[in-house]
Design a protein around this motif. Structure first.
Motif, PDB file in Angstrom:
ATOM      1  N   PRO A 201       0.797  -1.242   0.000  1.00 36.42           N
ATOM      2  CA  PRO A 201       0.000   0.000   0.000  1.00 36.42           C
ATOM      3  C   PRO A 201       0.821   1.281   0.000  1.00 36.42           C
ATOM      4  O   PRO A 201       0.276   2.349   0.260  1.00 36.42           O
ATOM      5  N   GLY A 202       2.123   1.214  -0.301  1.00 34.06           N
ATOM      6  CA  GLY A 202       2.922   2.433  -0.324  1.00 34.06           C
ATOM      7  C   GLY A 202       2.515   3.409  -1.404  1.00 34.06           C
ATOM      8  O   GLY A 202       2.774   4.616  -1.299  1.00 34.06           O
ATOM      9  N   MET A 203       1.870   2.907  -2.469  1.00 34.70           N
ATOM     10  CA  MET A 203       1.441   3.793  -3.556  1.00 34.70           C
ATOM     11  C   MET A 203       0.378   4.775  -3.086  1.00 34.70           C
ATOM     12  O   MET A 203       0.266   5.880  -3.637  1.00 34.70           O
ATOM     13  N   LEU A 204      -0.416   4.396  -2.081  1.00 34.83           N
ATOM     14  CA  LEU A 204      -1.464   5.295  -1.598  1.00 34.83           C
ATOM     15  C   LEU A 204      -0.889   6.517  -0.900  1.00 34.83           C
ATOM     16  O   LEU A 204      -1.547   7.560  -0.835  1.00 34.83           O
ATOM     17  N   ILE A 205       0.334   6.400  -0.380  1.00 32.85           N
ATOM     18  CA  ILE A 205       0.971   7.551   0.269  1.00 32.85           C
ATOM     19  C   ILE A 205       1.225   8.651  -0.751  1.00 32.85           C
ATOM     20  O   ILE A 205       1.019   9.841  -0.475  1.00 32.85           O
ATOM     21  N   TYR A 206       1.665   8.264  -1.950  1.00 28.88           N
ATOM     22  CA  TYR A 206       1.885   9.260  -2.998  1.00 28.88           C
ATOM     23  C   TYR A 206       0.572   9.931  -3.404  1.00 28.88           C
ATOM     24  O   TYR A 206       0.543  11.143  -3.649  1.00 28.88           O
ATOM     25  N   VAL A 207      -0.502   9.153  -3.489  1.00 33.32           N
ATOM     26  CA  VAL A 207      -1.799   9.720  -3.890  1.00 33.32           C
ATOM     27  C   VAL A 207      -2.301  10.703  -2.837  1.00 33.32           C
ATOM     28  O   VAL A 207      -2.875  11.748  -3.167  1.00 33.32           O
ATOM     29  N   VAL A 208      -2.067  10.404  -1.581  1.00 32.93           N
ATOM     30  CA  VAL A 208      -2.578  11.255  -0.504  1.00 32.93           C
ATOM     31  C   VAL A 208      -1.719  12.499  -0.322  1.00 32.93           C
ATOM     32  O   VAL A 208      -2.240  13.609  -0.125  1.00 32.93           O
ATOM     33  N   THR A 209      -0.409  12.362  -0.404  1.00 35.22           N
ATOM     34  CA  THR A 209       0.487  13.468  -0.057  1.00 35.22           C
ATOM     35  C   THR A 209       0.801  14.399  -1.222  1.00 35.22           C
ATOM     36  O   THR A 209       1.073  15.580  -0.997  1.00 35.22           O
ATOM     37  N   SER A 210       0.776  13.915  -2.457  1.00 34.63           N
ATOM     38  CA  SER A 210       1.151  14.748  -3.607  1.00 34.63           C
ATOM     39  C   SER A 210      -0.090  15.356  -4.257  1.00 34.63           C
ATOM     40  O   SER A 210      -0.983  14.624  -4.703  1.00 34.63           O
ATOM     41  N   PRO A 211      -0.184  16.683  -4.354  1.00 38.34           N
ATOM     42  CA  PRO A 211      -1.352  17.295  -5.015  1.00 38.34           C
ATOM     43  C   PRO A 211      -1.445  16.951  -6.499  1.00 38.34           C
ATOM     44  O   PRO A 211      -2.545  16.742  -7.022  1.00 38.34           O
ATOM     45  N   MET A 212      -0.300  16.904  -7.197  1.00 41.78           N
ATOM     46  CA  MET A 212      -0.312  16.582  -8.618  1.00 41.78           C
ATOM     47  C   MET A 212      -0.825  15.164  -8.867  1.00 41.78           C
ATOM     48  O   MET A 212      -1.691  14.932  -9.711  1.00 41.78           O
ATOM     49  N   ILE A 213      -0.284  14.201  -8.123  1.00 43.38           N
ATOM     50  CA  ILE A 213      -0.717  12.809  -8.293  1.00 43.38           C
ATOM     51  C   ILE A 213      -2.168  12.650  -7.888  1.00 43.38           C
ATOM     52  O   ILE A 213      -2.932  11.924  -8.549  1.00 43.38           O
ATOM     53  N   ARG A 214      -2.588  13.306  -6.831  1.00 45.15           N
ATOM     54  CA  ARG A 214      -3.984  13.218  -6.394  1.00 45.15           C
ATOM     55  C   ARG A 214      -4.927  13.804  -7.451  1.00 45.15           C
ATOM     56  O   ARG A 214      -5.993  13.234  -7.732  1.00 45.15           O
ATOM     57  N   LYS A 215      -4.530  14.907  -8.071  1.00 47.09           N
ATOM     58  CA  LYS A 215      -5.361  15.511  -9.113  1.00 47.09           C
ATOM     59  C   LYS A 215      -5.472  14.598 -10.327  1.00 47.09           C
ATOM     60  O   LYS A 215      -6.568  14.368 -10.858  1.00 47.09           O
ATOM     61  N   ARG A 216      -4.335  14.058 -10.789  1.00 43.72           N
ATOM     62  CA  ARG A 216      -4.360  13.187 -11.961  1.00 43.72           C
ATOM     63  C   ARG A 216      -5.107  11.880 -11.684  1.00 43.72           C
ATOM     64  O   ARG A 216      -5.835  11.379 -12.559  1.00 43.72           O
ATOM     65  N   PHE A 217      -4.952  11.349 -10.510  1.00 44.67           N
ATOM     66  CA  PHE A 217      -5.674  10.115 -10.186  1.00 44.67           C
ATOM     67  C   PHE A 217      -7.173  10.362 -10.086  1.00 44.67           C
ATOM     68  O   PHE A 217      -7.975   9.508 -10.479  1.00 44.67           O
ATOM     69  N   PHE A 218      -7.561  11.517  -9.568  1.00 47.88           N
ATOM     70  CA  PHE A 218      -8.991  11.850  -9.531  1.00 47.88           C
ATOM     71  C   PHE A 218      -9.546  11.995 -10.948  1.00 47.88           C
ATOM     72  O   PHE A 218     -10.678  11.579 -11.232  1.00 47.88           O
ATOM     73  N   GLN A 219      -8.759  12.577 -11.852  1.00 44.33           N
ATOM     74  CA  GLN A 219      -9.196  12.670 -13.238  1.00 44.33           C
ATOM     75  C   GLN A 219      -9.323  11.282 -13.885  1.00 44.33           C
ATOM     76  O   GLN A 219     -10.265  11.024 -14.636  1.00 44.33           O
ATOM     77  N   CYS A 220      -8.372  10.392 -13.589  1.00 47.36           N
ATOM     78  CA  CYS A 220      -8.476   9.019 -14.090  1.00 47.36           C
ATOM     79  C   CYS A 220      -9.707   8.316 -13.539  1.00 47.36           C
ATOM     80  O   CYS A 220     -10.405   7.594 -14.266  1.00 47.36           O
ATOM     81  N   PHE A 221      -9.988   8.536 -12.269  1.00 48.47           N
ATOM     82  CA  PHE A 221     -11.169   7.919 -11.665  1.00 48.47           C
ATOM     83  C   PHE A 221     -12.452   8.482 -12.269  1.00 48.47           C
ATOM     84  O   PHE A 221     -13.404   7.735 -12.527  1.00 48.47           O
ATOM     85  N   LEU A 222     -12.470   9.781 -12.520  1.00 47.76           N
ATOM     86  CA  LEU A 222     -13.676  10.393 -13.084  1.00 47.76           C
ATOM     87  C   LEU A 222     -13.919   9.905 -14.510  1.00 47.76           C
ATOM     88  O   LEU A 222     -15.058   9.575 -14.874  1.00 47.76           O
ATOM     89  N   LEU A 223     -12.858   9.843 -15.329  1.00 51.73           N
ATOM     90  CA  LEU A 223     -13.033   9.458 -16.730  1.00 51.73           C
ATOM     91  C   LEU A 223     -13.243   7.959 -16.889  1.00 51.73           C
ATOM     92  O   LEU A 223     -14.169   7.517 -17.573  1.00 51.73           O
ATOM     93  N   ASN A 224     -12.380   7.169 -16.240  1.00 51.37           N
ATOM     94  CA  ASN A 224     -12.415   5.721 -16.443  1.00 51.37           C
ATOM     95  C   ASN A 224     -13.409   5.013 -15.535  1.00 51.37           C
ATOM     96  O   ASN A 224     -14.044   4.040 -15.949  1.00 51.37           O
ATOM     97  N   GLY A 225     -13.528   5.500 -14.293  1.00 49.07           N
ATOM     98  CA  GLY A 225     -14.411   4.833 -13.351  1.00 49.07           C
ATOM     99  C   GLY A 225     -15.864   5.223 -13.509  1.00 49.07           C
ATOM    100  O   GLY A 225     -16.740   4.371 -13.698  1.00 49.07           O
ATOM    101  N   LEU A 226     -16.119   6.525 -13.443  1.00 44.57           N
ATOM    102  CA  LEU A 226     -17.506   6.985 -13.472  1.00 44.57           C
ATOM    103  C   LEU A 226     -18.072   7.028 -14.888  1.00 44.57           C
ATOM    104  O   LEU A 226     -19.166   6.510 -15.144  1.00 44.57           O
ATOM    105  N   ILE A 227     -17.327   7.640 -15.822  1.00 40.87           N
ATOM    106  CA  ILE A 227     -17.892   7.843 -17.161  1.00 40.87           C
ATOM    107  C   ILE A 227     -17.822   6.572 -17.991  1.00 40.87           C
ATOM    108  O   ILE A 227     -18.834   6.109 -18.543  1.00 40.87           O
ATOM    109  N   PHE A 228     -16.615   5.959 -18.116  1.00 39.25           N
ATOM    110  CA  PHE A 228     -16.467   4.810 -19.002  1.00 39.25           C
ATOM    111  C   PHE A 228     -17.170   3.565 -18.437  1.00 39.25           C
ATOM    112  O   PHE A 228     -18.047   2.974 -19.090  1.00 39.25           O
TER     113      PHE A 228
END
Length: 433
Positions: free
Chosen positions: A33-60
């Motif tokens: 689970p070390g990858m989740l630390i990057y998602v939580v602590t980095s604003p850039m990674i958190r923003k890009r991952f949220f965009q991936c979740f919005l496009l691939n998870g919710l829309i697609f």
């Protein structure tokens, strides 16, 4: 000779046991689970991952669920209420399904492929930067700690040397006491000091004269040569980078086509055996094809996950392939979780799951360090996939067997890909160039 013959099954058993442990290590690193630390602590990674979740998870994925759960059932219900037959309803359901996917799902997939490629690159660059920065900070802290320890040791050693020198001076004094009470060194020390100064001065004068006699035109010539070499090196680097990118793209295309063909080969052979009235052979071939497809997709997912790290580290393609082939069990385990998610889910939903979870595996690949190091230990010992094993053999054959086992166990999984790639290059070179 008898012991060498008997030790061969033991060698194979050692390699198999090490391969299993390496596979488990790769599987564990992929799910760490070390990858989740990057998602939580980095604003850039958190923003890009949220965009991936919005496009691939919710829309697609949401579009596929909406089609299968709401649109088609409601459409079939309306046709049945109007009075269409079952055959007409099935044809209408098939037409709606294909029309919806052609009009909405396929353009959305193409757009998500382009957008995901850009977002994955941003996530990989930021994760690699944070990982490198954290390693540099750890190295700095360790360096400071080591310097403090060395300072304490030097102080202790210096105090001991001073104490020993005082004890030696008291026991055997070197100074000579004059009649007036002053102390001086013996005459031979003055003689050595004067000789050293006399020998030093001419050398210094020669050095200064040689430096002053260097002409200025040589500096101008050196600057001109340097500029010409820099321009030549720039053109060569641009050409090499273009060739590397073309070769890399062709390699990925051939590799992915090979995986798709080999993955469907088992199903094709199973259907042929079933048509020839061999149900047992058909079932066996089906299982073998599924197993082959599983490992092929594991290698594909692991290679694509680690490729971002290798490219940012400046590792060329042939070094990446060699590195991968020397650690195939580890990479098989690393790509297994994502492969299981893709194979279990339905077709289009699996595509959305892959696009959604792939950036997490990119981050985890940057954090991970695949195990396997070539052995440099004594005869009779070998390190396989990061584990040291002591192998028994006769004294006469121990040196030769150890030299063989010290070589990395390289599994040529990219051999067929390289042959097909060279065939494509040869065909294009002879027919289009």
């Amino acid at each position: 000779t008898v012991l060498t013959f008997l030790s061969r099954p033991f060698h194979n058993m050692v390699y198999k046991g090490a391969a299993i442990k390496s596979f488990i290590a790769g599987f564990r690193d992929a799910l760490w689970p070390g990858m989740l630390i990057y998602v939580v602590t980095s604003p850039m990674i958190r923003k890009r991952f949220f965009q991936c979740f919005l496009l691939n998870g919710l829309i697609f994925i949401g579009s596929i669920i909406l089609l299968n759960s709401i649109i088609i059932p409601v459409f079939v219900f309306l046709l049945q209420c109007v009075g269409f037959s079952a055959t007409s309803t099935e044809w209408a359901e098939f037409a709606v399904d294909k029309l919806y996917k052609a009009i909405w799902v396929l353009p959305l997939y193409i757009f998500s492929f382009v957008a995901n490629s850009l977002w994955y690159q941003d996530i990989a660059q930021q994760a690699h930067f944070l990982f490198t920065q954290s390693r540099h900070e750890e190295e700095k802290s360790m360096t400071k700690l080591l310097q403090q320890m060395h300072k304490k040791q030097n102080k202790h050693i210096k105090s001991n040397l001073q104490r020993d020198s005082l004890l030696r001076q008291r026991q055997s004094p070197v100074h000579i006491k004059h009649k007036n009470g002053s102390h001086s060194l013996p005459d031979k020390y003055h003689h050595y000091h004067q000789t050293w100064n006399n020998n030093k001065l001419p050398r210094d004068r020669d050095r200064s004269s040689s430096l002053s006699s260097s002409p200025s035109n040589e500096l101008a010539t050196a600057a001109t040569n340097k500029n010409s070499r820099s321009s030549t090196n720039l053109l060569h680097s641009i050409q090499s980078s273009i060739n590397e990118e073309i070769y890399h793209t062709l390699f990925l295309v051939v590799f992915n086509i090979q995986i798709l063909v080999c993955a469907k080969l088992g199903t094709l052979l199973s259907m042929i055996a079933w048509s020839l009235s061999y149900p047992t052979a058909s079932m066996v071939l089906d299982y073998i094809g599924t197993l082959v497809a599983f490992f092929l997709f594991c290698w594909q997912h692991a290679f694509l996950s680690f490729e971002y790290k290798w490219m940012m580290d400046g590792k060329p393609l042939h070094s990446r392939m060699k590195y991968f082939e020397q650690r195939v069990p580890y990479f098989s385990g690393f790509g297994a979780p994502l492969t299981l998610l893709v194979l279990i889910a339905p077709q289009f939903i699996s595509t959305g799951i892959y696009a959604l979870t792939f950036p997490l595996f990119i981050i985890q690949a940057i954090e991970s360090e695949p195990i396997y190091k070539a052995s440099n230990n004594n005869a009779g010992e070998v390190t396989v996939f990061g584990y040291r094993w002591t192998l028994f053999a006769s004294s006469s054959s121990r040196s030769s067997s150890s030299q063989e086992l010290k070589k990395p166990l390289r599994i040529p999984v990219f051999a067929t890909t390289q042959w097909l790639q060279y065939a494509v290059i040869w065909f294009c070179g002879h027919h289009f160039c």
